[in-house]
Design a protein around this motif. Structure first.
Motif, PDB file in Angstrom:
ATOM      1  N   GLU A   1      -8.713   4.025   6.541  1.00 50.17           N
ATOM      2  CA  GLU A   1      -7.658   5.003   6.257  1.00 50.17           C
ATOM      3  C   GLU A   1      -6.338   4.413   5.775  1.00 50.17           C
ATOM      4  OE1 GLU A   1      -8.037   8.186   6.254  1.00 50.17           O
ATOM      5  OE2 GLU A   1      -9.970   8.420   7.241  1.00 50.17           O
ATOM      6  N   ILE A   2      -6.135   3.088   5.973  1.00 47.35           N
ATOM      7  CA  ILE A   2      -4.824   2.500   5.695  1.00 47.35           C
ATOM      8  C   ILE A   2      -4.995   1.276   4.792  1.00 47.35           C
ATOM      9  CG2 ILE A   2      -2.708   1.566   6.681  1.00 47.35           C
ATOM     10  CD1 ILE A   2      -3.530   2.910   9.342  1.00 47.35           C
ATOM     11  N   GLY A   3      -4.238   1.236   3.709  1.00 42.59           N
ATOM     12  CA  GLY A   3      -4.174   0.048   2.866  1.00 42.59           C
ATOM     13  C   GLY A   3      -2.827  -0.635   3.056  1.00 42.59           C
ATOM     14  N   PHE A   4      -2.811  -1.949   2.942  1.00 41.34           N
ATOM     15  CA  PHE A   4      -1.586  -2.714   3.166  1.00 41.34           C
ATOM     16  C   PHE A   4      -1.260  -3.583   1.944  1.00 41.34           C
ATOM     17  CE2 PHE A   4      -3.354  -2.014   7.388  1.00 41.34           C
ATOM     18  CZ  PHE A   4      -2.257  -1.581   8.101  1.00 41.34           C
ATOM     19  N   VAL A   5       0.026  -3.604   1.586  1.00 43.44           N
ATOM     20  CA  VAL A   5       0.523  -4.527   0.563  1.00 43.44           C
ATOM     21  C   VAL A   5       1.732  -5.235   1.152  1.00 43.44           C
ATOM     22  CG1 VAL A   5       1.427  -4.802  -1.769  1.00 43.44           C
ATOM     23  CG2 VAL A   5      -0.243  -3.000  -1.301  1.00 43.44           C
ATOM     24  N   PHE A   6       1.700  -6.565   1.157  1.00 40.74           N
ATOM     25  CA  PHE A   6       2.762  -7.355   1.776  1.00 40.74           C
ATOM     26  C   PHE A   6       3.589  -8.066   0.700  1.00 40.74           C
ATOM     27  CE2 PHE A   6      -0.805  -7.140   4.733  1.00 40.74           C
ATOM     28  CZ  PHE A   6      -0.199  -6.598   5.848  1.00 40.74           C
TER      29      PHE A   6
ATOM     30  N   PRO B   1      -7.922   4.712   0.863  1.00 38.70           N
ATOM     31  CA  PRO B   1      -7.243   5.033   2.126  1.00 38.70           C
ATOM     32  C   PRO B   1      -6.388   6.288   2.018  1.00 38.70           C
ATOM     33  CG  PRO B   1      -6.039   3.315   0.973  1.00 38.70           C
ATOM     34  CD  PRO B   1      -7.300   3.542   0.189  1.00 38.70           C
ATOM     35  N   SER B   2      -6.082   6.859   3.169  1.00 40.66           N
ATOM     36  CA  SER B   2      -5.186   8.016   3.196  1.00 40.66           C
ATOM     37  C   SER B   2      -3.768   7.624   2.812  1.00 40.66           C
ATOM     38  CB  SER B   2      -5.182   8.641   4.598  1.00 40.66           C
ATOM     39  OG  SER B   2      -6.455   9.121   4.933  1.00 40.66           O
ATOM     40  N   VAL B   3      -3.373   6.400   3.162  1.00 36.73           N
ATOM     41  CA  VAL B   3      -2.006   5.953   2.900  1.00 36.73           C
ATOM     42  C   VAL B   3      -2.006   4.460   2.606  1.00 36.73           C
ATOM     43  CG1 VAL B   3      -1.533   5.537   5.356  1.00 36.73           C
ATOM     44  CG2 VAL B   3       0.376   5.949   3.785  1.00 36.73           C
ATOM     45  N   VAL B   4      -1.107   4.047   1.723  1.00 35.99           N
ATOM     46  CA  VAL B   4      -0.841   2.631   1.495  1.00 35.99           C
ATOM     47  C   VAL B   4       0.546   2.324   2.044  1.00 35.99           C
ATOM     48  CG1 VAL B   4      -0.446   0.821  -0.225  1.00 35.99           C
ATOM     49  CG2 VAL B   4      -2.337   2.431  -0.522  1.00 35.99           C
ATOM     50  N   LEU B   5       0.615   1.334   2.930  1.00 35.44           N
ATOM     51  CA  LEU B   5       1.874   0.890   3.526  1.00 35.44           C
ATOM     52  C   LEU B   5       2.265  -0.434   2.873  1.00 35.44           C
ATOM     53  CD1 LEU B   5       1.090   1.583   7.300  1.00 35.44           C
ATOM     54  CD2 LEU B   5       2.090   3.141   5.611  1.00 35.44           C
ATOM     55  N   ALA B   6       3.462  -0.485   2.326  1.00 39.08           N
ATOM     56  CA  ALA B   6       3.907  -1.671   1.597  1.00 39.08           C
ATOM     57  C   ALA B   6       5.196  -2.203   2.205  1.00 39.08           C
ATOM     58  CB  ALA B   6       4.110  -1.329   0.120  1.00 39.08           C
ATOM     59  N   ASP B   7       5.212  -3.485   2.545  1.00 43.39           N
ATOM     60  CA  ASP B   7       6.380  -4.113   3.160  1.00 43.39           C
ATOM     61  C   ASP B   7       7.022  -5.058   2.169  1.00 43.39           C
ATOM     62  OD1 ASP B   7       8.288  -5.009   4.890  1.00 43.39           O
ATOM     63  OD2 ASP B   7       6.917  -5.932   6.314  1.00 43.39           O
ATOM     64  N   GLU B   8       8.159  -4.650   1.594  1.00 39.51           N
ATOM     65  CA  GLU B   8       8.885  -5.430   0.579  1.00 39.51           C
ATOM     66  C   GLU B   8       7.922  -5.932  -0.510  1.00 39.51           C
ATOM     67  OE1 GLU B   8      11.965  -5.599   0.302  1.00 39.51           O
ATOM     68  OE2 GLU B   8      12.864  -5.306   2.275  1.00 39.51           O
ATOM     69  N   PRO B   9       7.135  -5.035  -1.110  1.00 42.10           N
ATOM     70  CA  PRO B   9       6.080  -5.483  -2.021  1.00 42.10           C
ATOM     71  C   PRO B   9       6.574  -6.175  -3.276  1.00 42.10           C
ATOM     72  CG  PRO B   9       6.407  -3.117  -2.202  1.00 42.10           C
ATOM     73  CD  PRO B   9       7.218  -3.570  -1.026  1.00 42.10           C
TER      74      PRO B   9
END
Length: 217
Positions: free
Chosen positions: A80-85, A156-164
């Motif tokens: 459900e969750i994608g991540f971009v760092f 995923p339902s959402v992509v969460l990106a931290d300072e991508p």
């Protein structure tokens, strides 16, 4: 689509989040901004189930994730969750294609299907000719697009990106920002982005301002 209620988090005597209430709708591109130490990354990690709050509830796509055991939570996160760092976190020994397949393989997709899906993602992001290259052979912008492809492979339902875009030059930064909005328009993808980039924040549908662990506006 994402509902946070009463989220608090402390590290020892330091209270980082102080009762966060936040709802994010499907298909929104939302930025989270604030000074260093405001709790932005902690909030994103809790939203992504990488960390647990001290109190409060998290509902994502209709599921109250606080109630999931570790095994079910891990499977839920992968699906459900994608991540971009900020620094892409690609595995250096694998090609771009292999890096993108990993979340699909973890989900139990066959190797052949995972490779086909990964190639389709790379094609969509303009990386067809870079699939066989390892991260050391890619530019900064290409690495981040591979990271976005990896985040998207399980739909995923959402992509969460931290300072991508924090480590990118101006041109690559602008291209990555446009990509987020193109993906929202094409796929209906939801994005939550922690950023210090005022230009990106100004483009998003909504900006959440976090100060001293609280939403101020």
């Amino acid at each position: 689509m994402i509902e946070l209620q009463g989220i608090t988090k402390s590290f020892g005597s330091l209270q980082v989040l102080r009762g966060i209430d936040l709802t994010i709708e499907r298909g929104e591109v939302v930025s989270i901004v604030g000074p260093s130490g405001a709790g932005k990354t902690t909030l994103l990690q809790i939203m992504g189930t990488l960390d647990k709050p001290d109190s409060g509830s998290i509902r994502l796509n209709g599921v109250e994730v606080n109630r999931l055991g570790e095994k079910k939570l891990s499977a839920f996160r992968n699906k459900e969750i994608g991540f971009v760092f900020q620094f892409h976190q690609l595995l250096p020994e694998f090609t771009a294609l292999e890096n993108v397949t990993i979340p699909a393989l973890i989900q139990g997709v066959s190797a052949g299907t995972a490779r086909k899906q990964a190639q389709e993602m790379l094609d969509m992001l303009g990386l067809s000719e870079r699939a066989a290259h390892k991260p050391a052979e890619l530019s900064g912008g290409e690495k981040q697009r591979v990271a976005v492809a990896r985040a998207l492979i399980n739909h995923p339902s959402v992509v969460l990106a931290d300072e991508p875009s924090g480590s990118l030059d101006t041109q690559n930064k602008e291209e990555l920002h446009r990509l987020f909005f193109d993906l929202r328009d094409k796929l209906g993808q939801t994005f939550v982005i922690v950023t210090h980039d005022e230009g990106l924040a100004a483009q998003t549908d909504r900006t959440i301002h976090l100060v001293d662990g609280q939403i101020v506006r």
